[in-house]
Design a protein around this motif. Structure first.
Motif, PDB file in Angstrom:
ATOM      1  N   PRO A 160      15.984  -3.266  -1.344  1.00 48.31           N
ATOM      2  CA  PRO A 160      15.038  -2.622  -2.266  1.00 48.31           C
ATOM      3  C   PRO A 160      14.227  -3.593  -3.108  1.00 48.31           C
ATOM      4  O   PRO A 160      13.153  -3.235  -3.599  1.00 48.31           O
ATOM      5  N   ASN A 161      14.692  -4.813  -3.285  1.00 48.05           N
ATOM      6  CA  ASN A 161      13.967  -5.793  -4.094  1.00 48.05           C
ATOM      7  C   ASN A 161      12.961  -6.612  -3.296  1.00 48.05           C
ATOM      8  O   ASN A 161      12.303  -7.493  -3.859  1.00 48.05           O
ATOM      9  N   ALA A 162      12.849  -6.362  -2.007  1.00 47.25           N
ATOM     10  CA  ALA A 162      11.915  -7.121  -1.179  1.00 47.25           C
ATOM     11  C   ALA A 162      10.474  -6.710  -1.471  1.00 47.25           C
ATOM     12  O   ALA A 162      10.192  -5.564  -1.836  1.00 47.25           O
ATOM     13  N   ASP A 163       9.565  -7.670  -1.325  1.00 47.45           N
ATOM     14  CA  ASP A 163       8.147  -7.359  -1.457  1.00 47.45           C
ATOM     15  C   ASP A 163       7.681  -6.559  -0.232  1.00 47.45           C
ATOM     16  O   ASP A 163       8.439  -6.337   0.708  1.00 47.45           O
ATOM     17  N   SER A 164       6.434  -6.158  -0.268  1.00 48.20           N
ATOM     18  CA  SER A 164       5.894  -5.387   0.849  1.00 48.20           C
ATOM     19  C   SER A 164       5.935  -6.205   2.139  1.00 48.20           C
ATOM     20  O   SER A 164       5.497  -7.360   2.178  1.00 48.20           O
ATOM     21  N   LEU A 165       6.480  -5.615   3.186  1.00 45.80           N
ATOM     22  CA  LEU A 165       6.601  -6.270   4.492  1.00 45.80           C
ATOM     23  C   LEU A 165       5.637  -5.668   5.505  1.00 45.80           C
ATOM     24  O   LEU A 165       5.835  -5.812   6.716  1.00 45.80           O
ATOM     25  N   ARG A 166       4.605  -5.023   5.021  1.00 47.53           N
ATOM     26  CA  ARG A 166       3.628  -4.436   5.935  1.00 47.53           C
ATOM     27  C   ARG A 166       2.925  -5.513   6.760  1.00 47.53           C
ATOM     28  O   ARG A 166       2.596  -5.292   7.930  1.00 47.53           O
ATOM     29  N   PHE A 167       2.707  -6.682   6.169  1.00 54.57           N
ATOM     30  CA  PHE A 167       2.066  -7.765   6.917  1.00 54.57           C
ATOM     31  C   PHE A 167       2.967  -8.255   8.043  1.00 54.57           C
ATOM     32  O   PHE A 167       2.481  -8.695   9.094  1.00 54.57           O
ATOM     33  N   VAL A 168       4.294  -8.177   7.853  1.00 55.64           N
ATOM     34  CA  VAL A 168       5.223  -8.569   8.914  1.00 55.64           C
ATOM     35  C   VAL A 168       5.134  -7.593  10.080  1.00 55.64           C
ATOM     36  O   VAL A 168       5.103  -7.997  11.247  1.00 55.64           O
ATOM     37  N   LEU A 169       5.089  -6.304   9.766  1.00 55.17           N
ATOM     38  CA  LEU A 169       4.938  -5.307  10.820  1.00 55.17           C
ATOM     39  C   LEU A 169       3.611  -5.475  11.561  1.00 55.17           C
ATOM     40  O   LEU A 169       3.547  -5.294  12.783  1.00 55.17           O
TER      41      LEU A 169
END
Length: 215
Positions: A159-168
């Motif tokens: 839950p503390n991770a930043d947005s990972l949309r760029f990884v996807l």
């Protein structure tokens, strides 16, 4: 912080790929009767349970000390069993009974249902210009990236991770296009088979493990 799992859904709302890394409880195999497509993940494809000694043997004995074919002594225990404390009995029952964990086909449907519901809610409240990209609970954070062709890449992380949309997006523009879309042997848009292949899985795993958030 860490990354838990990755789901890929096609435009028919079907889970066509799954991979996990840090999960406290692994997924149960899907139902045998059409629960999940083959080649989605070896960990979730329905497995046939091997027959146990009791089911394979025709010898009816309350202690099951002999096999019907050979007559060889299997186990002898004349000592009375000491009952476990109530606390240990409860924990042992929970560990032996995995029914509290959803099967993978049910889990995949729930994840897609959450994504679809929140995406529709965001569009109705904020208009078509706004997009649903992630949401967070006390236990996990869900990230979404949707392609123009209707594929949805869903990732669960700490839950503390930043947005990972760029990884996807990198998974889509990199390994997915290279080993799935441009692969002439891969059937795209199929309702009968998943999109898993060895090169795509290895490349995705290498990319995820190289992220700082993975540790």
């Amino acid at each position: 912080m860490t990354i838990h799992s990755l789901y890929i859904y096609d435009r028919h709302c079907v889970c066509v790929y799954y991979q996990d890394w840090h999960r406290t409880k692994g997924p149960r195999p899907a139902a045998a009767a059409g629960g999940i497509l083959p080649a989605v993940s070896p960990a979730v494809y329905p497995r046939q349970e091997e027959p146990t000694l009791e089911s394979a043997s025709t010898y009816s004995s309350p202690r099951n000390t002999l096999t019907s074919s050979s007559g060889v002594v299997v186990a002898i225990n004349d000592e009375p069993r000491t009952p476990l404390p109530p606390q240990m009995q409860t924990s042992a029952t929970q560990s032996q009974n995995p029914s509290s964990i959803l099967t993978f086909d049910e889990e995949a449907k729930l994840v897609y249902g959450v994504v679809l519901s929140l995406r529709n809610m965001v569009r109705k409240l904020s208009g078509k210009d706004e997009q649903f990209v992630n949401y967070k609970t006390s236990s996990y954070k869900l990230h979404l990236y949707e392609t123009l062709s209707g594929y949805k890449f869903v990732m669960l992380s700490d839950p503390n991770a930043d947005s990972l949309r760029f990884v996807l997006r990198q998974i889509y523009s990199g390994p997915f296009l290279e080993y799935v879309v441009r692969n002439p042997l891969m059937k795209m848009d199929s309702r009968e088979h998943g999109i898993d292949n060895e090169y795509f899985r290895m490349s995705t795993d290498r990319m995820i493990r190289g992220l700082t958030v993975f540790q």
